[in-house]
Design a protein around this motif. Structure first.
Motif, PDB file in Angstrom:
ATOM      1  N   GLY A 236       0.614  -1.214   0.379  1.00 37.87           N
ATOM      2  CA  GLY A 236      -0.040   0.042   0.391  1.00 37.87           C
ATOM      3  C   GLY A 236       0.843   1.045  -0.058  1.00 37.87           C
ATOM      4  N   ARG A 251      -8.242   6.039   4.168  1.00 38.21           N
ATOM      5  CA  ARG A 251      -8.160   5.887   2.706  1.00 38.21           C
ATOM      6  C   ARG A 251      -6.889   4.942   3.016  1.00 38.21           C
ATOM      7  NH1 ARG A 251      -3.406   6.435  -0.919  1.00 38.21           N
ATOM      8  NH2 ARG A 251      -1.343   7.107   0.743  1.00 38.21           N
ATOM      9  N   GLN A 255      -9.183   1.465   0.599  1.00 38.87           N
ATOM     10  CA  GLN A 255      -7.879   1.386  -0.079  1.00 38.87           C
ATOM     11  C   GLN A 255      -7.358  -0.349  -0.179  1.00 38.87           C
ATOM     12  OE1 GLN A 255      -4.461   3.470  -1.446  1.00 38.87           O
ATOM     13  NE2 GLN A 255      -2.781   1.567  -1.544  1.00 38.87           N
TER      14      GLN A 255
END
Length: 519
Positions: A236, A251, A255
């Motif tokens: 990530g 986030r 994600q």
């Protein structure tokens, strides 16, 4: 017009300067430089110091300076991750003390080696047995106590390009440390005139070491079993300094959820604490929705988060959980990073920074060493959470029973990429020791697929979001290292040191050390 003439340095100062430079040069054997052929400089330098030092104190200081050069350069990244506070000492005391502690080992080794040589121990015993034996015991000792930090072992430099790397399944990284230090000491003897009588035996020993390494390449300790498994690794790229920011947390959750649901691989893996919240703080039904989708599609997902320890002392575990078709399975991190995930000796070190990496993880507590095995993709897996993969001998039974290894990590370190390069080399050594393939996924990198000989098959570029797809061929079998662990190199190192001190004859066999009058 007068001409400036540079005068040579006084004897002791020259010895100490060369020792410091030798330590720095040896550090280039470690990643990210990867000059594995420089690792024998360790044994060469300590042998040379034992031969050239006029008094034991000079040997002690020169050995210490060699260590400062080696570990100061190898571990220099420790300084970049600590944010200075209102006092310089608070910002730099921890890495400085650690480097000095590591440097004490070569200092003592040089002093003992010189003393033994002066007492009449043969040069071949000092360079080929005593120095590498003590070095190996020193590295082994770093695995223990509340301050454990077995980072930077010299043997890791031989993974995987060195011709000696085939010895990993037999003697492990610790044994490779013995071999490269021994090789350097033997090379040093060939440069000393007063050891000429021992040159034939020295050359034979060098040839035997190299030949043993080359011969080992022909041996396959493990064999493939079952069909390859498709794996997806999700990197990530959330730096540790931003990872716990609320906006970044939201986030990351979004994600990773999207990527996990979109994956069609039988096994999909997230980095260590990719979901940087306590389990009960995760959005309602977050894990349940992922588990339901993975089960319906006959897939396994490996996710990672924090969870309350449930212990009377409080704290929380850094955990990984398999969800999906193989059923829910949880693994808690067993070996924690001192000063990064917990603060040892709080009574003595309370004035020092509790969060040297800038993250809020110092309430982490270790899980039980013996935990249930993990299955992913229908195959037993040896799962290691970050720092755990530095304790190979303690966890080797898992490697022996597994078809492949998985390491999830969080190697983001502010100001330096060196830790991720060095930690990748550790993973390569673990794969070679076990004779099993290894999948490694890290928050910012390196994420990689490594074969059973420690060679990188595929890797995702670091410091950016990435998806790495790989096919892993499970293997079965047991290597000598997974059977006996560090008992082989430690036992041999202790025996070598004892034999060198007690058993090897008068100086007349190998010649006394070269004595130079210092001015």
């Amino acid at each position: 017009m007068s001409r400036t003439v540079l005068k040579p340095l006084p004897g002791n100062l020259r010895l100490h300067a060369l020792a410091l430079v030798g330590g720095v040069a040896t550090s280039f054997a470690h990643a990210p430089h990867g000059a594995w052929f420089l690792a024998p400089l360790s044994g060469l330098a300590l042998t040379w110091i034992a031969d050239r030092a006029p008094v034991p104190t000079a040997a002690l200081v020169a050995g210490g300076l060699f260590g400062v050069g080696l570990y100061g350069a190898t571990l220099s990244w420790l300084f970049t991750g600590i944010a200075p506070s209102d006092a310089l000492l608070r910002a730099h005391a921890l890495p400085s003390v650690l480097i000095l502690a590591f440097s004490a080992a070569p200092a003592v080794i040089a002093w003992i080696a010189m003393s033994a040589w002066r007492r009449g121990t043969s040069s071949l015993a000092v360079a080929g047995l005593l120095i590498p034996g003590l070095w190996t015991l020193g590295e082994w000792a770093r695995h223990f106590s509340r301050f454990h930090f077995p980072w930077g072992q010299l043997g890791y430099t031989q993974a995987p390009g060195s011709p000696l790397s085939a010895l990993f399944p037999v003697i492990g990284a610790l044994g490779l440390s013995f071999v490269v230090v021994m090789l350097g000491g033997l090379l040093a003897l060939l440069s000393l005139r007063h050891t000429r009588r021992e040159w034939p035996a020295t050359v034979a020993a060098i040839a035997a070491l190299v030949g043993l390494g080359l011969a080992s390449t022909a041996i396959e300790w493990t064999r493939p079993v079952l069909q390859p498994i498709r794996m997806r690794l999700l990197q990530g790229n959330f730096p540790a300094t931003d990872k716990f920011d609320r906006a970044q947390v939201l986030r990351a959750l979004d994600q990773y959820r999207s990527a996990l649901l979109a994956s069609d691989a039988p096994v999909t893996v997230l980095p260590e604490t990719a979901l940087p919240l306590l389990e009960h703080q995760l959005p309602e039904a977050y894990i349940a929705s992922l588990e339901r989708a993975a089960t319906e599609e006959k897939r396994d997902l490996l996710i990672s988060f924090f969870r309350p320890s449930g212990l009377d002392t409080g704290g929380y575990f850094s955990s990984a959980r398999v969800i999906g078709v193989s059923g829910a399975q949880t693994r808690d991190k067993r070996f924690l990073v001192p000063f990064g995930e917990y603060l040892p000796a709080t009574g003595l070190l309370g004035l020092l920074p509790e969060r040297p990496s800038g993250t809020h993880m110092t309430d982490t507590v270790p899980g039980l060493v013996d935990q249930d095995g993990i299955v992913m993709g229908g195959v037993r897996v040896a799962l290691k959470l970050c720092f755990e993969d530095l304790f190979a001998s303690a966890l080797r039974s898992e490697d022996a029973a597994a078809g492949y290894l998985v390491v999830i990590s969080n190697d983001s370190w502010e100001g330096s990429d060196a830790p991720m390069h060095q930690h990748l080399q550790v993973a390569q050594a673990r794969a070679a020791e076990a004779g099993k393939p290894l999948l490694r996924v890290a928050n910012t990198g390196w994420s990689a697929s490594i074969d059973h000989r420690g060679r990188i098959v595929a890797a995702a570029p670091p410091n950016r979001p990435a998806v790495l797809d790989a096919a892993v061929q499970p293997r079965e079998g047991v290597t000598p290292y997974t059977r006996y662990g560090d008992a082989i190199p430690v036992g041999f190192a202790a025996l070598a040191a004892v034999l060198a001190v007690l058993g090897v004859g008068p100086a007349s066999r190998g010649g006394a050390p070269h004595i130079v009058v210092r001015t």
